[in-house]
Design an enzyme around this catalytic site. Structure first.
Site, mmCIF file in Angstrom:
data_model
loop_
_atom_site.group_PDB
_atom_site.id
_atom_site.type_symbol
_atom_site.label_atom_id
_atom_site.label_comp_id
_atom_site.label_asym_id
_atom_site.label_seq_id
_atom_site.Cartn_x
_atom_site.Cartn_y
_atom_site.Cartn_z
ATOM 1 N N HIS A 76 0.598 -1.340 0.202
ATOM 2 C CA HIS A 76 0.009 0.091 0.010
ATOM 3 C C HIS A 76 0.786 1.101 -0.003
ATOM 4 O O HIS A 76 1.759 1.463 0.708
ATOM 5 C CB HIS A 76 -0.972 -0.001 1.180
ATOM 6 C CG HIS A 76 -2.148 -0.882 0.891
ATOM 7 N ND1 HIS A 76 -3.368 -0.627 1.261
ATOM 8 C CD2 HIS A 76 -2.272 -2.071 0.588
ATOM 9 C CE1 HIS A 76 -4.303 -1.436 0.932
ATOM 10 N NE2 HIS A 76 -3.652 -2.493 0.608
ATOM 11 N N TYR A 205 -9.628 6.194 6.613
ATOM 12 C CA TYR A 205 -9.631 6.166 8.046
ATOM 13 C C TYR A 205 -10.567 7.663 7.910
ATOM 14 O O TYR A 205 -10.194 8.595 7.541
ATOM 15 C CB TYR A 205 -8.365 6.862 8.610
ATOM 16 C CG TYR A 205 -7.156 5.594 8.815
ATOM 17 C CD1 TYR A 205 -6.572 5.326 8.059
ATOM 18 C CD2 TYR A 205 -7.041 5.203 10.183
ATOM 19 C CE1 TYR A 205 -5.603 4.106 7.982
ATOM 20 C CE2 TYR A 205 -6.256 4.211 10.435
ATOM 21 C CZ TYR A 205 -5.234 3.704 9.256
ATOM 22 O OH TYR A 205 -4.629 2.410 9.657
ATOM 23 N N PRO A 294 -5.474 0.751 18.592
ATOM 24 C CA PRO A 294 -5.322 0.113 17.193
ATOM 25 C C PRO A 294 -4.918 1.013 16.006
ATOM 26 O O PRO A 294 -4.518 0.595 14.952
ATOM 27 C CB PRO A 294 -6.435 -0.576 16.967
ATOM 28 C CG PRO A 294 -7.485 -0.185 17.800
ATOM 29 C CD PRO A 294 -6.791 0.384 18.931
ATOM 30 N N LYS A 298 0.110 0.043 14.947
ATOM 31 C CA LYS A 298 1.499 -0.030 15.431
ATOM 32 C C LYS A 298 1.995 -1.228 16.440
ATOM 33 O O LYS A 298 3.040 -1.497 16.592
ATOM 34 C CB LYS A 298 1.775 1.272 16.236
ATOM 35 C CG LYS A 298 2.172 2.628 15.590
ATOM 36 C CD LYS A 298 3.407 2.586 14.965
ATOM 37 C CE LYS A 298 3.763 3.235 13.669
ATOM 38 N NZ LYS A 298 3.495 2.827 12.396
ATOM 39 N N TYR A 386 3.435 6.506 10.181
ATOM 40 C CA TYR A 386 2.824 5.325 9.613
ATOM 41 C C TYR A 386 3.766 4.233 9.077
ATOM 42 O O TYR A 386 3.530 3.065 9.177
ATOM 43 C CB TYR A 386 1.674 5.741 8.741
ATOM 44 C CG TYR A 386 0.740 4.804 8.191
ATOM 45 C CD1 TYR A 386 -0.590 4.989 9.267
ATOM 46 C CD2 TYR A 386 0.592 3.872 7.564
ATOM 47 C CE1 TYR A 386 -1.785 4.064 9.145
ATOM 48 C CE2 TYR A 386 -0.335 2.973 7.392
ATOM 49 C CZ TYR A 386 -1.584 3.081 8.186
ATOM 50 O OH TYR A 386 -2.428 1.990 7.804
#
Ligand code: DHB
Length: 396
Positions: A76, A205, A294, A298, A386
């Site tokens: 991704h 998100y 969550p 991580k 991220y």
């Protein structure tokens, strides 16, 4: 007579942290014994998060632990942050030169277990650790009970607690099973697995007035999605229709591809860091040392980062009798742990709607999201965290 097993490193817990540690130690010629309370089948089938940082994938592939991540997993190159019904893409390669892989944790575990068993690892399932003793001696011990209830001991040069958030080993390090820094959150995630085509190529998100939702994937035919719910919610209380309704109102702008829901769960949120990560010859890694909420995925990645540091320190200690790295383990690991704690807390608080949020809070949150997505510095900050900050290199 209680049986005593002697080894160099006793590892309590066959999750990602314990298995990867045994794998890297074996490559350095250091023998270990790994025990876990659960059966192999339970470990390989528990549904957990799905995102691997760039560095986590490098470690899994370069150490020979998993090739499947590259063939079965999906790369991704970005995520979408959505608020006020508009999507904003964060492009990882252009901002950081890195990416992430969608490859579920239980697949990583299947690969690690297969690799360890092929390597002749002493790996025992269905074994319950009762307590760890002797942290401040040269031979710490794990007292355990096998699947038939028969007591045995592991006598080692070092003991590692990789036994998750309800760690038994933690008490030998912090003096109590709960000693640590805590934060609770007034919400949880309602998670589903469903049979449907993907609703989006990348993860979404989404912040909305109704709360947060995360649209993730698993494969061309199976999808993983989550929506913000009450921590006391009963996963069985909603019909499939109600679940789709809850998800859909939190992702305005995308029509979700619906299909039969075959798994549902409620994930509670908690931030935790143990007061100590090491006492003498016992150290904690992964969820035994810390848990993160969550959002941002991580958890497993942080466990891998701990393991790389500890493996390097154990090599120095056990092969060269050099204590410097093990003495610095906690301090070094905690720097990344608190960065990841902050990132997980930040993503969580920026995207979820607290039950007592005022209009001020809501509007400020949109201002915060806008200040991230409209600034290259803001997008880069998120993308660096991220995709994962640089790791200690593995010694192979
Ligand atoms: C998934 C879980 C996460 O917590 C996250 O931030 C991204 C993806 C997942 O399970 O797919």
């Amino acid at each position: 007579m209680t049986e005593t097993v002697r080894t160099r490193v006793a590892i309590v817990g066959a999750g990602p942290a314990g298995l990867l540690l045994s794998h890297l130690l074996a490559a350095a010629g250091i023998e270990s014994v790994v025990i876990d309370q659960r059966t192999r089948d339970e470990i390989e089938s528990t549904i957990r998060a799905g995102i691997l940082e760039h560095g986590t994938v490098d470690v899994l592939t370069s150490s020979g632990a998993s090739d499947r991540v590259l063939t079965v997993g999906h790369r991704h190159d970005g995520i979408e942050l959505r608020f006020e019904g508009q999507g904003h893409r964060i492009d990882f390669p252009s901002l950081t030169g890195r990416n992430v892989w969608l490859y579920p944790q239980h697949e990583v575990l299947k690969d690690l277990i297969a690799a360890r068993l092929a390597g002749g690892q002493d790996l025992r399932f269905g074994v319950t650790a009762l307590r760890v003793e002797g942290a401040n001696t040269d031979r710490p011990r794990v007292f355990a009970e096998d699947a038939e209830g028969k007591a045995f001991e592991i006598d080692a040069e070092f003991v590692v607690g990789a036994d998750g958030s309800r760690s038994v080993a933690r008490a030998a390090v912090t003096g109590s099973s709960t000693g640590g820094y805590f934060r609770e959150y007034p919400f949880a995630w309602f998670g589903i697995l469903c049979e449907a085509p993907p609703s989006s190529e990348e993860l979404i998100y989404s912040n909305s007035a109704e709360g947060f939702a995360l649209i993730s994937q698993r494969s061309a035919t199976v999808q993983r999605m989550y929506f913000q719910c009450d921590p006391e919610a009963d996963p069985e209380a909603l019909s499939e229709e109600e679940i789709w309704e809850q998800l859909q109102i939190r992702v305005p702008g995308t029509t979700l591809q619906q299909g039969p829901i075959f798994q549902r769960d409620v994930l509670r949120f908690r931030s935790f860091v143990a007061h100590e990560l090491r006492a003498g010859r016992v150290a904690l890694v992964g969820d035994a040392a810390h848990t993160v909420p969550p959002t941002g995925a991580k958890g497993m990645n942080l466990a891998v980062a701990d393991v790389l540091l500890l493996e390097r320190a154990l090599r120095a200690l056990l092969l060269e009798n050099d204590e410097r790295l093990i003495d610095g383990y906690a301090e070094t690991a905690l720097q990344r742990i608190w960065k990841a704690q902050h990132f997980s807390w930040w993503m969580t608080s920026m995207l979820h709607v607290a039950p007592d949020a005022s209009d001020f809070d809501r509007l400020r949150q949109v201002g915060e999201l806008r200040s991230v997505v409209e600034s290259e510095a803001g997008r880069t900050y998120l993308a660096e965290a991220y995709t994962g900050w640089p790791l200690a290199s593995a010694g192979h």
